[in-house]
Design an enzyme around this catalytic site. Structure first.
Site, mmCIF file in Angstrom:
data_model
loop_
_atom_site.group_PDB
_atom_site.id
_atom_site.type_symbol
_atom_site.label_atom_id
_atom_site.label_comp_id
_atom_site.label_asym_id
_atom_site.label_seq_id
_atom_site.Cartn_x
_atom_site.Cartn_y
_atom_site.Cartn_z
ATOM 1 N N GLU A 100 -13.049 2.773 3.262
ATOM 2 C CA GLU A 100 -12.110 3.034 4.365
ATOM 3 C C GLU A 100 -12.191 4.522 4.704
ATOM 4 O O GLU A 100 -11.212 5.260 4.612
ATOM 5 C CB GLU A 100 -10.678 2.623 3.963
ATOM 6 C CG GLU A 100 -9.750 2.482 5.163
ATOM 7 C CD GLU A 100 -8.299 2.253 4.772
ATOM 8 O OE1 GLU A 100 -7.677 1.362 5.373
ATOM 9 O OE2 GLU A 100 -7.780 2.955 3.883
ATOM 10 N N GLU A 120 0.813 -1.213 0.000
ATOM 11 C CA GLU A 120 0.000 0.000 0.000
ATOM 12 C C GLU A 120 0.850 1.268 0.000
ATOM 13 O O GLU A 120 1.816 1.392 0.739
ATOM 14 C CB GLU A 120 -0.918 0.008 1.238
ATOM 15 C CG GLU A 120 -1.842 1.199 1.274
ATOM 16 C CD GLU A 120 -2.893 1.129 2.383
ATOM 17 O OE1 GLU A 120 -3.781 1.981 2.379
ATOM 18 O OE2 GLU A 120 -2.815 0.230 3.238
#
Length: 279
Positions: A256, A155
């Site tokens: 998220e 990520e």
């Protein structure tokens, strides 16, 4: 917003946090979702007692929710830490102790994506030394993911909120993905494309999607500014998700985002009820 082509899941580490962990899967299901993702829930330990792992599995199963993404141990997250795998000493050791625990738990609930946060730069440690350690640990993690038929996610975060995290551009994340795949020969390392983080870095999101959709294994969204629900900021998220679909991405889109001052259950009005269940 229609979103007929996307598969959404709810991140239970940022949404429904007003509830205890074991009550969150049922709350997500009550809001109409059947897929969820989690940061490593036990921030104090990479190796929680089996009873706690079993209790989480039961909560997911009882709610009828599928876990589609799980972070490896990442230190204090939320908090000052941004992963453990490139941090020499005790944190790297904790990450290694966690690899099989996380992979085995993922296997037990049918989760096929494991996210390995890189970790912050450490004062007084040569970045090259950290990168070498990171690659060693990511190779171990990729092999564990492969053992359970899962992908390993890398990520990119954003520099304003994570100033000591070295992967703060899409190309930086992709470079690590390529290095891991080259080192293992497994080809199961993938990019975690987080539209919020990339937008905070000022990247051209359409260009990133066009360039890297083929190497993307998971997508996460929040609006910018504020990291709130779609529609609370200025990102054209529906358009960007359509671009991802057109570029061939058919994986999960993790919600998220922060619900703001309201209960999490009230933060989904942007998404029609019929688009929430996994398809």
């Amino acid at each position: 917003m229609g979103h007929p082509d996307q598969r959404f899941d709810v991140n239970l580490s940022i949404l429904f946090t007003e509830l205890p962990l074991l009550e969150r899967p049922a709350a997500a299901a009550a809001a109409g979702f059947t897929a969820v993702e989690l940061w490593w829930p036990w921030i104090e330990t990479p190796t929680p007692p089996q009873t706690e792992l079993d209790a989480l599995k039961k909560a997911l199963d009882d709610a009828g929710t599928q876990l589609v993404g799980l972070n490896f141990y990442a230190g204090q997250l939320p908090g000052p830490d941004r992963g453990a795998l490139s941090v020499p000493g005790a944190e790297s050791d904790r990450f290694r102790a966690n690899i099989d625990v996380a992979a085995d738990f993922a296997a037990s609930v049918g989760c096929k994506a494991l996210n390995a946060l890189y970790g912050n730069r450490v004062e007084g440690v040569d970045p090259a030394v950290q990168d070498e350690l990171a690659l060693e640990n990511l190779v171990l993690a990729a092999r564990a993911a492969d053992r359970i038929g899962a992908v390993l996610l890398i990520e990119t975060l954003n520099e304003p909120e994570s100033p000591r995290y070295p992967l703060v551009s899409a190309p930086a994340g992709i470079e690590v993905v390529d290095k891991v795949n080259s080192a293992t020969g497994l080809g199961n390392a993938r990019f975690l494309l987080d539209l919020y983080h990339l937008s905070m870095n000022g990247e051209d999101l359409s260009q990133v999607i066009a360039a890297y959709a083929g190497k993307t294994g998971h997508v996460q969204i929040a609006d910018n500014p504020g990291r709130g629900a779609p529609g609370t900021g200025s990102l054209p998220l529906e358009q960007l998700l359509d671009e991802l679909t057109k570029a061939g991405y058919d994986g999960w889109v993790g919600l998220e985002y922060k619900p703001g001052d309201r209960p999490s259950s009230e933060s989904f009005d942007w998404l029609p009820a019929e688009a929430r269940a996994a398809r």
